[in-house]
Design an enzyme around this catalytic site. Sequence first.
Site, short mmCIF file in Angstrom:
data_model
loop_
_atom_site.label_atom_id
_atom_site.label_comp_id
_atom_site.label_asym_id
_atom_site.label_seq_id
_atom_site.Cartn_x
_atom_site.Cartn_y
_atom_site.Cartn_z
N SER A 161 1.06 -12.37 -2.27
CA SER A 161 0.98 -11.12 -1.53
C SER A 161 0.73 -9.89 -2.41
O SER A 161 0.29 -8.86 -1.91
CB SER A 161 2.29 -10.91 -0.77
OG SER A 161 3.36 -10.70 -1.68
N SER A 208 3.97 -15.11 -4.89
CA SER A 208 3.24 -13.85 -4.67
C SER A 208 2.87 -13.07 -5.93
O SER A 208 2.16 -12.08 -5.85
CB SER A 208 4.03 -12.93 -3.75
OG SER A 208 3.89 -13.36 -2.43
N LYS A 242 3.90 -2.04 -6.60
CA LYS A 242 3.68 -2.66 -5.30
C LYS A 242 4.41 -1.86 -4.23
O LYS A 242 5.54 -1.43 -4.46
CB LYS A 242 4.20 -4.11 -5.35
CG LYS A 242 3.90 -4.95 -4.12
CD LYS A 242 4.43 -6.37 -4.27
CE LYS A 242 4.02 -7.23 -3.08
NZ LYS A 242 4.52 -8.63 -3.19
#
Lengths: 95, 490
Positions: free
Chosen positions: B158, B182, B78
């Site tokens: 997210s 997330s 990420k």
Amino acid sequence: MSLTEKEIIKIARLARIGLSEDDKQVFVKELSNILKMVEQLQEVNTDNVQQLQSITNSSLPRRKDEVTDGNIAADIVKNAPMSEYNCFVVPKVVE
Amino acid sequence: MTEIHKLSLKSAREALKKGEFQAVELTKSHLDAMEQNKGLNAYILETRDIAIKSATIADQNIKAGNARAMEGIPVAVKDLFCTKDVRTTACSQILGNFTPTYESTVTSKLWQTGAVMLGKTNMDEFAMGSSNLTSFYGPVQNPWKATGSDKILVPGGSSGGSAAAVTAYLAMGALGSDTGGSIRQPASYCGIVGMKPSYGRCSRYGMMAFSSSLDQAGVFTRDVTDASIMLEAIMGHDSKDSTCATLPVPALEKALNGDIKGMRIGIPKEYNMEGISPEISKLWQTGAKWLKEAGAEIVEISLPHSKYALPVYYIIAPAEASSNLSRYDGVRYGLRVPSENNSLDEMYELTRQKGFGAEVKRRIMIGTYVLSAGYYDAYYIKAQKVRNLIAEDFKNAFAKVDAILAPTAPSAAFAADIKIDDPVTMYLNDIFTIPASLAGLPCISVPAGLSNEGLPLGLQIIGNLFDESTVLKVAFKLEQAANFVGYKGK
């Protein structure tokens, strides 16, 4: 609770976020909605309840006050939009 | 063998050791799949050269009999995690082409165990969102489509890029971060496994801060066994993060095969709230039945302050974010919009006006307000007190049960062209994930079934603080019973 445009301008100023005229109207509406949602908390009785600030540590760990790194000034300014002599360059603030 | 990138992490590791294929082949197979699936927008930066170089080293280690825990396994990262000399942006314009001069602890742990970095994945800007629609680099597409429909769906957020990458076989595992859901919510939307360990298990060093008392790194994989392998690799004490736990790392992969006979599984009655979709309710009951059949005892429990979790979160997280994001000021890194009047204050305001997206500005503004003079006690202190009550609820529950079973999200993945006028509507996506985050507990989302429209739905296992082993053990049983068939690919 609803926020006024005047309050939005004040908050944006504190947060150093520039606002367009449209932004002001949008923020009045959206932030007021969020505040309405969080206001539910007022109905909870929290007399004699401690604040929870950290899940894991009641006290933070300590170590000896020694220098463990350094001499990386060039690394630190590497991503700066403007730098000179390993310093960050900003508009003049002191006359 | 043409589709080696579709193997599980564990099977690939065994095949590499046996010499059935080389790490370089495995990496190239992923790089090809990434090339063919660019439309998903899962990766915002591909690190092909680094990947091939690491895979070559992995092959040498395997050949020499020195294979480490994740030797040669291709993974995605990420874009919230700083990677040395590789652009890291948190998918915000304000970071521009920020290129860290240091490596985050969790990524360096992955590289130390031999994992191969394929690239940096897309995400909601600064991890603020539940849809991946707030990324500066554009939305990510969920690889899944509803039965008989071409409509593009969100992967959740997210960590949407990481979830989509693992789902579409563009990585064997991916790093994510979970502040209020997330990792778990996108795992549920994409039909994969997503696990966030207890707060303090993974170092936050080099992970860009959103809400420091909640942020925790975690993993996405296609099954529970793989999650245990990858999570074990990234956990552990780090003196660079003062909130990082000093406990030894448990042997997670070994914990999986344990029995759950006689274990007590709690069903929180407050989660059976109005508005929960009937198919989610049904799946939840089915999950409880599966665990009962595996020998567990199902116990109704009460978490009375659950309904206050969302308001507590939307005070604490924005408050911490407003403070953490004050560092993006156009001075030290990233974007700078100069002021025509050569004023420092105006430069700050212009830079932050242009550099931050709408959701980030909204949260900084709310956070600034609840921390401002005259409102601090009424909002921030109040929220921290109610947070304590929520943590106490869980503490009381774990005196009676070993783990808790709950839905992960209130619905299946929604359409990417959704129009949301009120941000609070979007916030409701995290209603089942936020309470455990506030208490810092380890949780996992396991794909458990399909909705009426043929979209994946996850169930969540919540464990007691630092008891990742029990969470994984129960999740493994749930996975076996659900027998979920993942995304089949195009």
